[in-house]
Design a protein around this motif. Structure first.
Motif, PDB file in Angstrom:
ATOM      1  N   PHE A   1     128.518  90.782 -63.544  1.00  0.00           N
ATOM      2  CA  PHE A   1     128.214  91.273 -64.886  1.00  0.00           C
ATOM      3  C   PHE A   1     126.806  90.861 -65.311  1.00  0.00           C
ATOM      4  O   PHE A   1     126.067  91.654 -65.915  1.00  0.00           O
ATOM      5  CB  PHE A   1     129.236  90.752 -65.890  1.00  0.00           C
ATOM      6  N   ASP A   2     126.429  89.615 -65.014  1.00  0.00           N
ATOM      7  CA  ASP A   2     125.094  89.141 -65.380  1.00  0.00           C
ATOM      8  C   ASP A   2     124.005  90.003 -64.728  1.00  0.00           C
ATOM      9  O   ASP A   2     123.022  90.369 -65.375  1.00  0.00           O
ATOM     10  CB  ASP A   2     124.916  87.679 -64.957  1.00  0.00           C
ATOM     11  N   SER A   3     124.212  90.304 -63.439  1.00  0.00           N
ATOM     12  CA  SER A   3     123.204  91.112 -62.735  1.00  0.00           C
ATOM     13  C   SER A   3     123.152  92.529 -63.286  1.00  0.00           C
ATOM     14  O   SER A   3     122.069  93.128 -63.375  1.00  0.00           O
ATOM     15  CB  SER A   3     123.507  91.144 -61.232  1.00  0.00           C
TER      16      SER A   3
ATOM     17  N   LEU B   1     116.912 104.866 -71.771  1.00  0.00           N
ATOM     18  CA  LEU B   1     117.927 104.408 -72.719  1.00  0.00           C
ATOM     19  C   LEU B   1     119.340 104.813 -72.318  1.00  0.00           C
ATOM     20  O   LEU B   1     120.277 104.008 -72.411  1.00  0.00           O
ATOM     21  CB  LEU B   1     117.589 104.942 -74.122  1.00  0.00           C
ATOM     22  N   ARG B   2     119.515 106.066 -71.913  1.00  0.00           N
ATOM     23  CA  ARG B   2     120.867 106.507 -71.532  1.00  0.00           C
ATOM     24  C   ARG B   2     121.398 105.705 -70.339  1.00  0.00           C
ATOM     25  O   ARG B   2     122.556 105.280 -70.335  1.00  0.00           O
ATOM     26  CB  ARG B   2     120.857 107.998 -71.195  1.00  0.00           C
ATOM     27  N   ALA B   3     120.568 105.521 -69.339  1.00  0.00           N
ATOM     28  CA  ALA B   3     120.995 104.781 -68.144  1.00  0.00           C
ATOM     29  C   ALA B   3     121.316 103.327 -68.491  1.00  0.00           C
ATOM     30  O   ALA B   3     122.309 102.762 -68.012  1.00  0.00           O
ATOM     31  CB  ALA B   3     119.905 104.839 -67.079  1.00  0.00           C
TER      32      ALA B   3
ATOM     33  N   ALA C   1     120.066  94.484 -65.099  1.00  0.00           N
ATOM     34  CA  ALA C   1     119.616  95.827 -64.712  1.00  0.00           C
ATOM     35  C   ALA C   1     119.536  96.732 -65.933  1.00  0.00           C
ATOM     36  O   ALA C   1     118.598  97.538 -66.077  1.00  0.00           O
ATOM     37  CB  ALA C   1     120.572  96.407 -63.674  1.00  0.00           C
ATOM     38  N   SER C   2     120.519  96.608 -66.821  1.00  0.00           N
ATOM     39  CA  SER C   2     120.518  97.400 -68.048  1.00  0.00           C
ATOM     40  C   SER C   2     119.300  97.079 -68.905  1.00  0.00           C
ATOM     41  O   SER C   2     118.638  97.985 -69.438  1.00  0.00           O
ATOM     42  CB  SER C   2     121.806  97.131 -68.835  1.00  0.00           C
TER      43      SER C   2
END
Length: 270
Positions: A162-164, A178-180, A168-169
Motif C-alpha cells: 500500500f505504501d508503494s 490526476l485520474r490515474a 506511485a499515486s
C-alpha cells in the motif's frame, strides 16, 4: 510465498490429524482389541468393530515417522519448542530413577516397566500417554502460532504494498495525471476495506465489490461508526469521478483529498 504457506499448513494439519489418531492407537496398543470391542464398540457388530479397529494406526509402527516429520516441521515453524518436543521422546541422560514424571516415549517403545522388589508395578507404559498428548499439544500450538505469524506477515507485506502504491499515486499527482493518481488510491482503499471485512468475518456476496459496498458492509457489521462511514463514502465519490465520470474531470484539490483520505482510512479503519 503463498505456495510454501499452503504446504506448511497442509503438512501441519495432516500431522495433527495423524497425532490424534495415534492417541487412539496408543490406547489400543495398551488396552488390546478386546477392551476396544467391549468398551468402545459395544453396540457394533463384530465385523463393524473389526473394520473400525483396522483403521486405527499401530502406534509402534507409525510413531517414529510421525515424530521425525513433526520435528522437522517444528524446526521451521516453532523452533523454540523443539527441545520440549524432543525431551518427551528421548531418555534423559541424567535420569537415575524411572518415575511417572520422567518416563518417556522411548521407554514405551521398548515396553519398559518398573516394579517394586515385591513384584508390584511401580511405573508402566501408561506413563507415556500424557507425554505423547503433550507432543500433539505442541503441534497444535504451532498451528496457532503459524496462523498468527502468517497473518502478521501478510499484514506487513500488504502495508508495504500500500505504501508503494500511495507513493506511485503521489508521483502521478505531482506530474498532473490526476485520474490515474485517483484510480490507484481508490484501488488501495478497496483492497484495505476488503481485508478489514475478511478480518471481521464479514461476508461479501458481490463478486467485485467497490468502496461503497465494502463501506456499507462494515457499517452494517458495526465495525465503523456513521462519521467514518460518511467520510469513506465521500472518498468513494471522488474515486468514482476519477474512474467513471466522462463529463467531469477531477480537480487537483479533489485528488489531493482522495490521497490524503486513503492514508487516513488505512490508519483508522481496522
Amino acid at each position: 510465498m503463498a505456495i510454501n504457506v499452503d504446504r506448511f499448513k497442509n503438512d501441519l494439519d495432516a500431522l495433527i490429524e495423524q497425532g490424534d489418531l495415534l492417541k487412539v492407537g496408543m490406547i489400543l496398543d495398551m488396552k488390546g482389541k478386546k477392551y476396544f470391542r467391549e468398551n468402545v464398540f459395544g453396540e457394533s457388530s463384530d465385523d463393524e468393530a473389526a473394520a473400525a479397529i483396522k483403521r486405527i494406526p499401530e502406534f509402534k509402527t507409525e510413531y517414529e515417522s510421525w515424530y521425525s516429520e513433526s520435528l522437522a516441521l517444528l524446526r521451521q515453524l516453532l523452533p523454540d519448542r523443539i527441545n520440549d518436543f524432543r525431551a518427551l521422546y528421548e531418555k534423559p541422560k541424567s535420569r537415575k530413577n524411572i518415575e511417572y514424571g520422567n518416563y518417556v516415549i522411548q521407554d514405551y517403545m521398548q515396553n519398559l516397566a518398573v516394579t517394586t522388589p515385591y513384584g508390584e508395578t511401580k511405573v508402566d507404559r501408561s506413563a507415556a500417554e500424557p507425554q505423547f498428548n503433550q507432543q500433539v499439544a505442541i503441534l497444535k500450538s504451532a498451528k496457532k502460532r503459524f496462523e498468527s505469524s502468517i497473518f502478521e506477515i501478510r499484514q506487513l507485506v500488504q502495508a508495504d504494498l500500500f505504501d508503494s502504491e500511495i507513493e506511485a499515486s503521489l508521483e502521478l499527482f505531482k506530474n498532473g495525471f490526476l485520474r490515474a493518481a485517483g484510480a490507484i488510491a481508490g484501488v488501495v482503499i478497496e483492497r484495505h476495506l476488503k481485508q478489514v471485512c475478511d478480518d471481521h468475518n464479514i461476508k461479501i456476496t458481490k463478486a467485485n465489490p467497490g468502496i461503497a459496498v465494502l463501506n456499507q458492509a462494515l457499517r452494517d457489521g458495526n465495525v465503523i461508526d456513521i462519521p467514518q462511514w460518511r467520510f469513506n463514502q465521500h472518498i468513494a465519490d471522488i474515486r468514482n469521478i476519477c474512474d467513471h465520470s466522462k463529463s467531469q474531470d477531477p480537480t487537483k484539490e479533489q485528488v489531493q483529498d482522495l490521497i490524503d483520505g486513503t492514508k487516513k482510512i488505512l490508519k483508522t479503519v481496522a
